[in-house]
Design a protein around this motif. Sequence first.
Motif, PDB file in Angstrom:
ATOM      1  N   LEU A  57      -1.081  53.077  38.880  1.00 18.29           N
ATOM      2  CA  LEU A  57      -2.451  52.451  38.477  1.00 18.29           C
ATOM      3  C   LEU A  57      -3.763  53.329  38.963  1.00 18.29           C
ATOM      4  CD1 LEU A  57      -1.269  48.870  40.020  1.00 18.29           C
ATOM      5  CD2 LEU A  57      -1.353  49.643  37.668  1.00 18.29           C
ATOM      6  N   ASP A  58      -4.633  53.034  38.333  1.00 24.06           N
ATOM      7  CA  ASP A  58      -6.160  53.434  38.818  1.00 24.06           C
ATOM      8  C   ASP A  58      -6.730  52.713  39.597  1.00 24.06           C
ATOM      9  OD1 ASP A  58      -5.820  55.351  36.673  1.00 24.06           O
ATOM     10  OD2 ASP A  58      -6.901  54.219  35.096  1.00 24.06           O
ATOM     11  N   GLU A  64      -5.214  47.928  50.842  1.00 25.38           N
ATOM     12  CA  GLU A  64      -4.698  47.385  51.821  1.00 25.38           C
ATOM     13  C   GLU A  64      -3.199  47.421  51.591  1.00 25.38           C
ATOM     14  OE1 GLU A  64      -6.470  46.695  54.777  1.00 25.38           O
ATOM     15  OE2 GLU A  64      -8.143  46.878  53.721  1.00 25.38           O
ATOM     16  N   GLN A  65      -2.600  48.168  52.663  1.00 26.24           N
ATOM     17  CA  GLN A  65      -1.150  48.176  52.289  1.00 26.24           C
ATOM     18  C   GLN A  65      -0.386  47.376  53.345  1.00 26.24           C
ATOM     19  OE1 GLN A  65       0.424  52.072  52.011  1.00 26.24           O
ATOM     20  NE2 GLN A  65      -1.657  53.040  51.126  1.00 26.24           N
ATOM     21  N   GLN A 105      -7.579  45.298  46.658  1.00 26.90           N
ATOM     22  CA  GLN A 105      -6.450  45.123  45.913  1.00 26.90           C
ATOM     23  C   GLN A 105      -5.330  45.487  47.250  1.00 26.90           C
ATOM     24  OE1 GLN A 105      -5.542  46.045  42.955  1.00 26.90           O
ATOM     25  NE2 GLN A 105      -3.365  46.191  43.148  1.00 26.90           N
ATOM     26  N   VAL A 106      -4.129  44.886  47.139  1.00 25.14           N
ATOM     27  CA  VAL A 106      -3.210  45.092  48.266  1.00 25.14           C
ATOM     28  C   VAL A 106      -1.872  45.586  47.554  1.00 25.14           C
ATOM     29  CG1 VAL A 106      -1.762  43.653  49.608  1.00 25.14           C
ATOM     30  CG2 VAL A 106      -4.018  43.134  49.062  1.00 25.14           C
ATOM     31  N   TYR A 107      -1.338  46.618  48.251  1.00 30.88           N
ATOM     32  CA  TYR A 107      -0.093  47.034  47.755  1.00 30.88           C
ATOM     33  C   TYR A 107       1.049  46.632  48.599  1.00 30.88           C
ATOM     34  CZ  TYR A 107      -2.129  50.827  45.006  1.00 30.88           C
ATOM     35  OH  TYR A 107      -2.890  51.380  43.891  1.00 30.88           O
ATOM     36  N   ARG A 133      -4.955  40.111  43.791  1.00 32.38           N
ATOM     37  CA  ARG A 133      -4.779  41.370  43.086  1.00 32.38           C
ATOM     38  C   ARG A 133      -3.605  42.203  43.757  1.00 32.38           C
ATOM     39  NH1 ARG A 133     -10.000  44.614  43.235  1.00 32.38           N
ATOM     40  NH2 ARG A 133      -8.742  46.013  41.904  1.00 32.38           N
ATOM     41  N   VAL A 134      -2.485  41.994  43.803  1.00 27.72           N
ATOM     42  CA  VAL A 134      -1.240  42.530  44.359  1.00 27.72           C
ATOM     43  C   VAL A 134      -0.352  43.335  43.571  1.00 27.72           C
ATOM     44  CG1 VAL A 134       0.838  41.774  45.761  1.00 27.72           C
ATOM     45  CG2 VAL A 134      -1.049  40.637  45.883  1.00 27.72           C
ATOM     46  N   SER A 135      -0.186  44.766  44.023  1.00 29.31           N
ATOM     47  CA  SER A 135       0.892  45.599  43.347  1.00 29.31           C
ATOM     48  C   SER A 135       2.014  45.814  44.051  1.00 29.31           C
ATOM     49  CB  SER A 135       0.168  46.787  43.198  1.00 29.31           C
ATOM     50  OG  SER A 135      -1.097  46.583  42.493  1.00 29.31           O
ATOM     51  N   LEU A 136       3.109  45.906  43.480  1.00 29.59           N
ATOM     52  CA  LEU A 136       4.447  45.796  44.216  1.00 29.59           C
ATOM     53  C   LEU A 136       4.716  47.470  43.836  1.00 29.59           C
ATOM     54  CD1 LEU A 136       6.610  42.767  42.851  1.00 29.59           C
ATOM     55  CD2 LEU A 136       5.468  43.199  45.046  1.00 29.59           C
ATOM     56  N   VAL A 137       4.858  48.149  45.014  1.00 30.66           N
ATOM     57  CA  VAL A 137       5.046  49.561  44.806  1.00 30.66           C
ATOM     58  C   VAL A 137       6.735  49.831  44.824  1.00 30.66           C
ATOM     59  CG1 VAL A 137       4.869  51.790  45.922  1.00 30.66           C
ATOM     60  CG2 VAL A 137       3.237  49.929  46.280  1.00 30.66           C
TER      61      VAL A 137
END
Length: 150
Positions: A57-58, A64-65, A105-107, A133-137
């Motif tokens: 992702l851009d 935050e992680q 954004q939260v990873y 705005r959560v992204s699963l890594v």
Amino acid sequence: MNLPSRSGRGRRAPMADINVTPLVDVMLVLLIIFMVTAPLLTSGVPVNLPDSRAKALDQEQKPEQIAIDEQGRMFLNDDEITEGDLPARLDAIAARKGPDGQVPQVYLRADRALDYGRVMRVMGELNRAGLNRVSLVTVEGGPSQGAGAR
């Protein structure tokens, strides 16, 4: 080839050569410094991430992680926290709005060996705090080659 002549009455022609040896020395030292420090910049909690075909992702600002390792310990930006501390910490993160008015954004990085319910509890807390705005890594490279994959 221009050779200084004796008819020039003692004048010397200006030297037009550039000595690049000091420049090469400096560049080699910088190269060694960057080669040594580059692996140290990727620090964090070691988590065995699942595979995925999704592209990276851009990102506009540093996200935050949240990481959950294989023992179930939870980390927020490399600081270990308990499950009881998570709601208050997430509320503080949600209170910080970006310049565009969006929440950060939260990873979310979770070990593949973890219980699914544990990851879903963390995602539920993220949703409760308003962090949508959560992204699963995952690890880029395709589907997992586990026992069930054929």
